[in-house]
Design a protein around this motif. Structure first.
Motif, PDB file in Angstrom:
ATOM      1  N   VAL A  58       0.855  -1.206   0.000  1.00  0.00           N
ATOM      2  CA  VAL A  58       0.000   0.000   0.000  1.00  0.00           C
ATOM      3  C   VAL A  58       0.885   1.248   0.000  1.00  0.00           C
ATOM      4  N   GLN A  59       1.926   1.217   0.816  1.00  0.00           N
ATOM      5  CA  GLN A  59       2.836   2.368   0.892  1.00  0.00           C
ATOM      6  C   GLN A  59       3.468   2.617  -0.479  1.00  0.00           C
ATOM      7  N   ARG A  60       3.860   1.534  -1.156  1.00  0.00           N
ATOM      8  CA  ARG A  60       4.471   1.660  -2.480  1.00  0.00           C
ATOM      9  C   ARG A  60       3.462   2.205  -3.501  1.00  0.00           C
ATOM     10  N   GLN A  61       2.248   1.656  -3.463  1.00  0.00           N
ATOM     11  CA  GLN A  61       1.221   2.025  -4.446  1.00  0.00           C
ATOM     12  C   GLN A  61       0.673   3.437  -4.233  1.00  0.00           C
ATOM     13  N   PHE A  62       0.435   3.795  -2.968  1.00  0.00           N
ATOM     14  CA  PHE A  62      -0.282   5.048  -2.674  1.00  0.00           C
ATOM     15  C   PHE A  62       0.644   6.162  -2.171  1.00  0.00           C
ATOM     16  N   GLY A  63       1.866   5.806  -1.753  1.00  0.00           N
ATOM     17  CA  GLY A  63       2.825   6.828  -1.316  1.00  0.00           C
ATOM     18  C   GLY A  63       2.566   7.396   0.072  1.00  0.00           C
ATOM     19  N   GLY A  64       1.750   6.738   0.864  1.00  0.00           N
ATOM     20  CA  GLY A  64       1.507   7.202   2.247  1.00  0.00           C
ATOM     21  C   GLY A  64       0.302   6.489   2.827  1.00  0.00           C
ATOM     22  N   ILE A  65       0.252   6.401   4.154  1.00  0.00           N
ATOM     23  CA  ILE A  65      -0.916   5.811   4.825  1.00  0.00           C
ATOM     24  C   ILE A  65      -1.282   6.748   5.974  1.00  0.00           C
ATOM     25  N   HIS A  66      -2.437   7.391   5.851  1.00  0.00           N
ATOM     26  CA  HIS A  66      -2.816   8.421   6.823  1.00  0.00           C
ATOM     27  C   HIS A  66      -3.848   7.933   7.831  1.00  0.00           C
ATOM     28  N   ILE A  67      -4.669   6.981   7.400  1.00  0.00           N
ATOM     29  CA  ILE A  67      -5.786   6.510   8.245  1.00  0.00           C
ATOM     30  C   ILE A  67      -5.800   4.981   8.205  1.00  0.00           C
ATOM     31  N   LEU A  68      -5.988   4.379   9.377  1.00  0.00           N
ATOM     32  CA  LEU A  68      -6.189   2.923   9.449  1.00  0.00           C
ATOM     33  C   LEU A  68      -7.506   2.674  10.166  1.00  0.00           C
ATOM     34  N   VAL A  69      -8.385   1.912   9.531  1.00  0.00           N
ATOM     35  CA  VAL A  69      -9.637   1.528  10.192  1.00  0.00           C
ATOM     36  C   VAL A  69      -9.619   0.013  10.385  1.00  0.00           C
ATOM     37  N   ASN A  70      -9.429  -0.402  11.637  1.00  0.00           N
ATOM     38  CA  ASN A  70      -9.455  -1.831  11.968  1.00  0.00           C
ATOM     39  C   ASN A  70     -10.906  -2.240  12.186  1.00  0.00           C
ATOM     40  N   ASN A  71     -11.516  -2.714  11.100  1.00  0.00           N
ATOM     41  CA  ASN A  71     -12.957  -3.021  11.136  1.00  0.00           C
ATOM     42  C   ASN A  71     -13.271  -4.509  10.986  1.00  0.00           C
ATOM     43  N   ALA A  72     -12.425  -5.257  10.269  1.00  0.00           N
ATOM     44  CA  ALA A  72     -12.746  -6.671   9.986  1.00  0.00           C
ATOM     45  C   ALA A  72     -12.977  -7.432  11.285  1.00  0.00           C
ATOM     46  N   GLY A  73     -13.992  -8.254  11.288  1.00  0.00           N
ATOM     47  CA  GLY A  73     -14.265  -9.037  12.496  1.00  0.00           C
ATOM     48  C   GLY A  73     -15.188 -10.194  12.193  1.00  0.00           C
ATOM     49  N   ILE A  74     -15.164 -11.181  13.091  1.00  0.00           N
ATOM     50  CA  ILE A  74     -16.024 -12.366  12.937  1.00  0.00           C
ATOM     51  C   ILE A  74     -16.677 -12.699  14.278  1.00  0.00           C
ATOM     52  N   THR A  75     -17.694 -13.535  14.214  1.00  0.00           N
ATOM     53  CA  THR A  75     -18.286 -14.089  15.442  1.00  0.00           C
ATOM     54  C   THR A  75     -18.232 -15.615  15.350  1.00  0.00           C
ATOM     55  N   ARG A  76     -18.089 -16.262  16.484  1.00  0.00           N
ATOM     56  CA  ARG A  76     -18.247 -17.730  16.606  1.00  0.00           C
ATOM     57  C   ARG A  76     -19.004 -17.923  17.930  1.00  0.00           C
ATOM     58  N   ASP A  77     -20.291 -17.545  17.906  1.00  0.00           N
ATOM     59  CA  ASP A  77     -21.070 -17.501  19.149  1.00  0.00           C
ATOM     60  C   ASP A  77     -21.474 -18.892  19.630  1.00  0.00           C
ATOM     61  N   THR A  78     -21.282 -19.130  20.897  1.00  0.00           N
ATOM     62  CA  THR A  78     -21.807 -20.327  21.538  1.00  0.00           C
ATOM     63  C   THR A  78     -21.602 -20.187  23.049  1.00  0.00           C
ATOM     64  N   LEU A  79     -22.351 -20.962  23.809  1.00  0.00           N
ATOM     65  CA  LEU A  79     -22.210 -20.866  25.265  1.00  0.00           C
ATOM     66  C   LEU A  79     -20.841 -21.385  25.705  1.00  0.00           C
ATOM     67  N   LEU A  80     -20.388 -20.864  26.828  1.00  0.00           N
ATOM     68  CA  LEU A  80     -19.035 -21.102  27.327  1.00  0.00           C
ATOM     69  C   LEU A  80     -18.636 -22.583  27.326  1.00  0.00           C
ATOM     70  N   LEU A  81     -19.505 -23.433  27.887  1.00  0.00           N
ATOM     71  CA  LEU A  81     -19.135 -24.842  28.028  1.00  0.00           C
ATOM     72  C   LEU A  81     -19.037 -25.553  26.692  1.00  0.00           C
ATOM     73  N   ARG A  82     -19.647 -24.979  25.669  1.00  0.00           N
ATOM     74  CA  ARG A  82     -19.589 -25.591  24.336  1.00  0.00           C
ATOM     75  C   ARG A  82     -18.521 -24.928  23.462  1.00  0.00           C
ATOM     76  N   MET A  83     -17.896 -23.876  23.998  1.00  0.00           N
ATOM     77  CA  MET A  83     -16.958 -23.116  23.152  1.00  0.00           C
ATOM     78  C   MET A  83     -15.652 -23.900  22.980  1.00  0.00           C
ATOM     79  N   SER A  84     -15.308 -24.173  21.733  1.00  0.00           N
ATOM     80  CA  SER A  84     -14.079 -24.936  21.469  1.00  0.00           C
ATOM     81  C   SER A  84     -12.874 -23.997  21.465  1.00  0.00           C
ATOM     82  N   ASP A  85     -11.686 -24.599  21.578  1.00  0.00           N
ATOM     83  CA  ASP A  85     -10.454 -23.806  21.466  1.00  0.00           C
ATOM     84  C   ASP A  85     -10.429 -23.080  20.123  1.00  0.00           C
ATOM     85  N   GLU A  86     -10.927 -23.756  19.091  1.00  0.00           N
ATOM     86  CA  GLU A  86     -10.924 -23.160  17.740  1.00  0.00           C
ATOM     87  C   GLU A  86     -11.833 -21.926  17.696  1.00  0.00           C
ATOM     88  N   ASP A  87     -13.024 -22.020  18.357  1.00  0.00           N
ATOM     89  CA  ASP A  87     -13.946 -20.870  18.398  1.00  0.00           C
ATOM     90  C   ASP A  87     -13.266 -19.684  19.087  1.00  0.00           C
TER      91      ASP A  87
END
Ligand code: NAP
Length: 246
Positions: A76-105
């Motif tokens: 990005v730095q090479r292509q655009f010549g600068g990075i002024h703003i970063l928005v950390n937006n990507a996210g996922i859910t793996r919802d389940t109750l605690l006792l059923r939550m796997s290490d992978e979740d």
């Protein structure tokens, strides 16, 4: 144009809140490097963004991989010549109750939602520090502030993001880099699309403003936090939830 000649990296730009943020920033003249899981997915918004008269490049990056994130930031730095703003937006859910939550979740949510934001922040920090300018916006959640049954992994990651935000704000303030977090409430996107209509109806009744949120409600705040007007605002955690958690 409030952001002309600037460049923003927006993660999770392919849809939902990330797409709305990319379009809002582009509407103020900001060039966008959009990130999603695949290049094809990231390029889904290319036409809409470039129609606003700015540059757009889509990148396929698994944000949990530090080496992939570092390589993307260099590109990005090479292509655009600068990075002024970063928005950390990507996210996922793996919802389940605690006792059923796997290490992978647990690991998948922490790796994407928290480690992912760390990876991008560390990678752009060296560029922003050199430029003595930068805005970092982390998309957390009201769940990170209040917790939720069935979302222990998600709540822990989103609460961690708030700790990351405040630490980065303190550490980078002397270099004129601001870092803030947004905590959306219930926003209508693919992430919440699977919820039953009855549950949505009940939620709507509990929300003082009597409607579910739209991606644009979050994007408007992200745009403000990116602008010169928000220059004296850092380390803050701002809730956009229609009043749900008043
Ligand atoms: P969404 O519609 O499910 O979109 C998720 C985005 O993240 C997609 O662009 C997806 O890319 C990307 N993504 C997921 N994992 C990734 C990975 N490992 N590497 C790269 N990209 C990845 O989500 P949303 O509802 O817009 O939510 C956006 C953010 O807001 C999330 O952090 C979410 O936790 C937060 N939030 C949402 C709500 C809500 O009510 N919707 C409330 C509070 C907070 P692909 O298209 O390639 O899959």
């Amino acid at each position: 144009m409030k952001l002309s000649n600037q460049t923003a990296i927006v993660t999770g730009a392919s849809r939902g809140i990330g797409k709305a943020i990319a379009l809002a920033l582009a509407g103020e003249g900001c060039n966008i490097a959009g990130v999603a899981r695949s290049e094809a997915s990231a390029n889904a918004i290319a036409g809409e963004v470039t129609a606003l008269g700015v540059r757009y490049t889509g990148y396929g990056v698994d944000i949990a991989s530090a080496s992939a994130v570092n390589a993307c930031v260099d590109e990005v730095q090479r292509q655009f010549g600068g990075i002024h703003i970063l928005v950390n937006n990507a996210g996922i859910t793996r919802d389940t109750l605690l006792l059923r939550m796997s290490d992978e979740d647990w690991d998948a949510v922490l790796q994407t939602n928290l480690k992912g934001a760390f990876n991008w922040t560390r990678a752009v920090a060296r560029i922003m520090m050199k430029a003595r300018q930068g805005r970092i916006i982390n998309i957390s959640s009201v769940i990170g502030l209040h917790g939720n049954a069935g979302q222990a992994n998600y709540a822990a990651a989103k609460a961690g993001l708030i700790g990351l935000t405040k630490s980065v704000a303190k550490e980078l303030a002397s270099r004129n880099i601001n870092c803030n977090a947004i905590c959306p409430g219930f926003i209508q996107t693919d992430m919440t699309g699977a919820l039953a209509d009855e549950l949505k109806q009940r939620l709507q009744e509990q929300i003082p403003l009597k409607r579910l949120g739209e991606p644009g409600d979050v994007a408007a705040l992200a745009l403000f936090l990116s602008s010169a007007e928000a220059g004296y605002l850092t380390g803050q955690v701002l809730t956009v939830d229609g009043g749900l958690f008043i």
